[in-house]
Design a protein around this motif. Sequence first.
Motif, PDB file in Angstrom:
ATOM      1  N   LYS A 176       2.269   4.792 -16.092  1.00 51.94           N
ATOM      2  CA  LYS A 176       2.754   5.492 -17.285  1.00 51.94           C
ATOM      3  C   LYS A 176       4.279   5.484 -17.393  1.00 51.94           C
ATOM      4  N   TYR A 177       4.964   5.214 -16.291  1.00 51.47           N
ATOM      5  CA  TYR A 177       6.425   5.153 -16.335  1.00 51.47           C
ATOM      6  C   TYR A 177       6.958   3.719 -16.356  1.00 51.47           C
ATOM      7  N   ASP A 178       6.061   2.763 -16.460  1.00 53.45           N
ATOM      8  CA  ASP A 178       6.441   1.350 -16.562  1.00 53.45           C
ATOM      9  C   ASP A 178       7.319   0.923 -15.379  1.00 53.45           C
ATOM     10  N   ILE A 179       6.865   1.257 -14.179  1.00 51.27           N
ATOM     11  CA  ILE A 179       7.643   0.912 -12.983  1.00 51.27           C
ATOM     12  C   ILE A 179       7.055  -0.276 -12.222  1.00 51.27           C
ATOM     13  N   VAL A 180       5.842  -0.714 -12.585  1.00 50.46           N
ATOM     14  CA  VAL A 180       5.204  -1.821 -11.875  1.00 50.46           C
ATOM     15  C   VAL A 180       5.715  -3.142 -12.428  1.00 50.46           C
ATOM     16  N   SER A 181       6.125  -4.047 -11.540  1.00 49.52           N
ATOM     17  CA  SER A 181       6.514  -5.399 -11.942  1.00 49.52           C
ATOM     18  C   SER A 181       5.789  -6.400 -11.061  1.00 49.52           C
ATOM     19  N   GLU A 194       4.854   2.145  13.523  1.00 49.53           N
ATOM     20  CA  GLU A 194       5.332   3.507  13.771  1.00 49.53           C
ATOM     21  C   GLU A 194       5.765   3.708  15.219  1.00 49.53           C
ATOM     22  N   LYS A 195       5.005   3.178  16.140  1.00 48.64           N
ATOM     23  CA  LYS A 195       5.351   3.361  17.552  1.00 48.64           C
ATOM     24  C   LYS A 195       6.685   2.705  17.895  1.00 48.64           C
ATOM     25  N   HIS A 196       7.022   1.620  17.170  1.00 49.91           N
ATOM     26  CA  HIS A 196       8.294   0.933  17.420  1.00 49.91           C
ATOM     27  C   HIS A 196       9.352   1.300  16.378  1.00 49.91           C
ATOM     28  N   ASP A 197       9.149   2.442  15.704  1.00 52.99           N
ATOM     29  CA  ASP A 197      10.154   3.016  14.799  1.00 52.99           C
ATOM     30  C   ASP A 197      10.573   2.043  13.704  1.00 52.99           C
ATOM     31  N   ARG A 198       9.561   1.374  13.114  1.00 49.56           N
ATOM     32  CA  ARG A 198       9.841   0.455  11.998  1.00 49.56           C
ATOM     33  C   ARG A 198       9.322   0.987  10.672  1.00 49.56           C
ATOM     34  N   GLY A 199       8.816   2.210  10.681  1.00 46.43           N
ATOM     35  CA  GLY A 199       8.264   2.801   9.479  1.00 46.43           C
ATOM     36  C   GLY A 199       7.150   3.753   9.844  1.00 46.43           C
ATOM     37  N   ILE A 200       6.201   3.947   8.920  1.00 51.37           N
ATOM     38  CA  ILE A 200       5.088   4.866   9.185  1.00 51.37           C
ATOM     39  C   ILE A 200       3.761   4.202   8.820  1.00 51.37           C
ATOM     40  N   THR A 201       2.695   4.711   9.433  1.00 51.06           N
ATOM     41  CA  THR A 201       1.331   4.369   9.020  1.00 51.06           C
ATOM     42  C   THR A 201       0.659   5.662   8.581  1.00 51.06           C
ATOM     43  N   ALA A 202      -0.127   5.561   7.526  1.00 46.75           N
ATOM     44  CA  ALA A 202      -0.785   6.755   6.997  1.00 46.75           C
ATOM     45  C   ALA A 202      -1.977   6.333   6.152  1.00 46.75           C
ATOM     46  N   THR A 203      -2.936   7.229   6.015  1.00 43.22           N
ATOM     47  CA  THR A 203      -4.005   7.037   5.042  1.00 43.22           C
ATOM     48  C   THR A 203      -3.600   7.785   3.775  1.00 43.22           C
ATOM     49  N   MET A 204      -4.335   7.558   2.684  1.00 39.85           N
ATOM     50  CA  MET A 204      -3.988   8.238   1.443  1.00 39.85           C
ATOM     51  C   MET A 204      -4.292   9.739   1.500  1.00 39.85           C
ATOM     52  N   LYS A 205      -4.932  10.180   2.580  1.00 41.67           N
ATOM     53  CA  LYS A 205      -5.105  11.619   2.780  1.00 41.67           C
ATOM     54  C   LYS A 205      -3.802  12.267   3.236  1.00 41.67           C
ATOM     55  N   GLU A 232      -5.828   0.559  -1.392  1.00 38.90           N
ATOM     56  CA  GLU A 232      -5.601   1.757  -2.191  1.00 38.90           C
ATOM     57  C   GLU A 232      -4.277   1.696  -2.939  1.00 38.90           C
ATOM     58  N   ILE A 233      -4.194   0.752  -3.865  1.00 43.07           N
ATOM     59  CA  ILE A 233      -2.977   0.572  -4.642  1.00 43.07           C
ATOM     60  C   ILE A 233      -2.864   1.646  -5.720  1.00 43.07           C
ATOM     61  N   CYS A 234      -3.944   1.912  -6.430  1.00 40.99           N
ATOM     62  CA  CYS A 234      -3.908   2.919  -7.494  1.00 40.99           C
ATOM     63  C   CYS A 234      -3.552   4.312  -6.967  1.00 40.99           C
ATOM     64  N   PRO A 235      -4.166   4.771  -5.864  1.00 39.82           N
ATOM     65  CA  PRO A 235      -3.761   6.085  -5.341  1.00 39.82           C
ATOM     66  C   PRO A 235      -2.287   6.148  -4.955  1.00 39.82           C
ATOM     67  N   LEU A 236      -1.730   5.040  -4.445  1.00 41.64           N
ATOM     68  CA  LEU A 236      -0.313   5.050  -4.089  1.00 41.64           C
ATOM     69  C   LEU A 236       0.553   5.149  -5.346  1.00 41.64           C
ATOM     70  N   LEU A 237       0.161   4.449  -6.413  1.00 37.93           N
ATOM     71  CA  LEU A 237       0.910   4.549  -7.665  1.00 37.93           C
ATOM     72  C   LEU A 237       0.823   5.969  -8.229  1.00 37.93           C
ATOM     73  N   GLU A 238      -0.347   6.586  -8.122  1.00 37.20           N
ATOM     74  CA  GLU A 238      -0.487   7.971  -8.569  1.00 37.20           C
ATOM     75  C   GLU A 238       0.470   8.885  -7.808  1.00 37.20           C
ATOM     76  N   LEU A 239       0.608   8.624  -6.524  1.00 37.62           N
ATOM     77  CA  LEU A 239       1.482   9.436  -5.694  1.00 37.62           C
ATOM     78  C   LEU A 239       2.948   9.256  -6.103  1.00 37.62           C
ATOM     79  N   VAL A 240       3.348   8.012  -6.428  1.00 37.07           N
ATOM     80  CA  VAL A 240       4.711   7.768  -6.914  1.00 37.07           C
ATOM     81  C   VAL A 240       4.923   8.484  -8.250  1.00 37.07           C
ATOM     82  N   ASN A 241       3.903   8.468  -9.113  1.00 35.99           N
ATOM     83  CA  ASN A 241       3.996   9.195 -10.379  1.00 35.99           C
ATOM     84  C   ASN A 241       4.255  10.682 -10.134  1.00 35.99           C
ATOM     85  N   GLU A 242       3.612  11.233  -9.103  1.00 35.20           N
ATOM     86  CA  GLU A 242       3.833  12.635  -8.763  1.00 35.20           C
ATOM     87  C   GLU A 242       5.282  12.880  -8.388  1.00 35.20           C
ATOM     88  N   LEU A 243       5.863  11.968  -7.622  1.00 33.26           N
ATOM     89  CA  LEU A 243       7.264  12.117  -7.223  1.00 33.26           C
ATOM     90  C   LEU A 243       8.183  12.089  -8.440  1.00 33.26           C
TER      91      LEU A 243
END
Length: 572
Positions: free
Chosen positions: A439-444, A507-518, A397-408
Amino acid sequence: MLHGKKIIVFGASENGLYACKYLSKNNEVLFVCDNSEMKWWNRLGDYDVRPPQKILERKDAIVVIALVKRYNEVAFQLYGMGINNIWHFAQYLNLVSRKREFVLRKLPREVPVYIFDKLEKIDSTSNKSVHSYTKNVLICANYFPPIGGSGVQRALKFAKYLSKFGYTPIVVAKGNCETILPIDLSFLDEIKDVKIIRIQEKPYYPEEVSFDDIKLFSNLLYSIGLDRKWIEDYFTILRDKWEFLPDNDVTWFFDCAKEIEKLVDFNNISIVFSTIGPYSSALFGAYIKLKYGIKWVLDYRDPWCLDDDTMKLFYSFRMGRRDFEKKMEVALLNNADYVTSIAEVICKNFLDIIPTIRTKRITNGYDEEDFCVKINDCDESKTFKLVHNGSFYSHFEICPLLELVNELIDEGKVNANNFQFVFNGSDPTKIDGLVDLDKYDIVSFSGYLPHSESIKTILKANVLVIFGAYGKGAYLIYSGKVFEYLRTGVPILSISSPYGVHYEMIEKHDRGITATMKDKEKIKSFIVEKYNAWQKDGLSQIKEPDDYVRSFSREGLTKQLAEVFDEVLEIE
């Protein structure tokens, strides 16, 4: 071989583009076809991409299939459409000369039938090795450096570190391969003292396999416990579908069987280790064990036929022949002296089928020597980097993640002028719709980087992104890149099934988070938190490796493999 012809190339891929360039020197390439609707009416280089039905409008044209693997499926599709003038184009990279080799040939309509009056078991009595206790291990690694990518690293790192634990590795690997795989010469620098035996793989086609090859192969299948009916059915599949099982790399086994005795003194080999995929690498290990009486350890980098969920999720194209192929897998497992795998669920599948099997999980990992760069020196940057390293697949789910960054960015929570979404390895622009979303030309995109350079890139990241698979059973499967991510100490964003192995590791070892696009708010909050911390300090929030992370070091994992060898050889 083809001159002055009108050509239609089938396969809108990198190999298809090579075919167009190669064939257009002496012919007219009309257009390209592909079965993927997403590619229709786009362009491949200078050529239009059209649906297969358009071939029927050009009865004067020759169709050239530009697929290295599974070309047979397309050939049967075209035959079913009434198209008979079909050729095959493939390119290989000779890993010794590092030159491209092109194969162009007309495909026949039928494959000969092989019938045997007698099947004979491979008898090791006359070949029984009198082993000196040199503790030499013969490693069969179908894909091995200078081939790059994540798939070669398991065998590479075992070969690199085994000598520290009393075993001298001798590697048997391909001398050529399909060029769709990247080349990484930096890997060779790690194993300068390792002996590598390269056996060329000729581009076999089913109708060109010799009677002697088929006889040897039939006797091997019979020797591992498959009955005559199964073997006859196997060759019926070969005849009717041009399909080698378990994969087309089985033809490399024919080359190995012919050459290996001239290249290896089996009196000085204590144990053989073969790692799959491709699954046909298991056949090499079984052959060496049966012919030379040498103990054999079989290693699984990927599940095969035993697990329902992973079969449906990753190998749906094999489902139609699963029960048939499963008999081959179980027969090979019964012949192995020990079986290792990357995941506990795979070991459990072995035990469910064969309760007495000796098996052990040895995960993938990271190599501490790859991380010699000072971490703090890598982190200073004027741009916040969200980094994905390595390969990805269309269902991620790369496109949904980019959409979410666009929202930010729209919400003013991050600034597009100092934010980058970086991809190393696979080209994200090939994902349908991604370019329009940027749309913000942030992908490289950096393309494939030598492994040493890719490590530097992930050390410079502010957040590392990993995409896991979705679906029943996906929570049991981890991505190989997660171990290097863990070692960096950089915060990790895993888009994957909740409460699976990624959750346990990250996540259990405090190295970041896991999540679905929901879980949009959870993901957005995580990115904003790391972005604000970076703005304040100018650095990533690095965590040093703890005992949990260090348990995945390649050197330590190799020690576990050496202990398996000791157990098999009954060494105290």
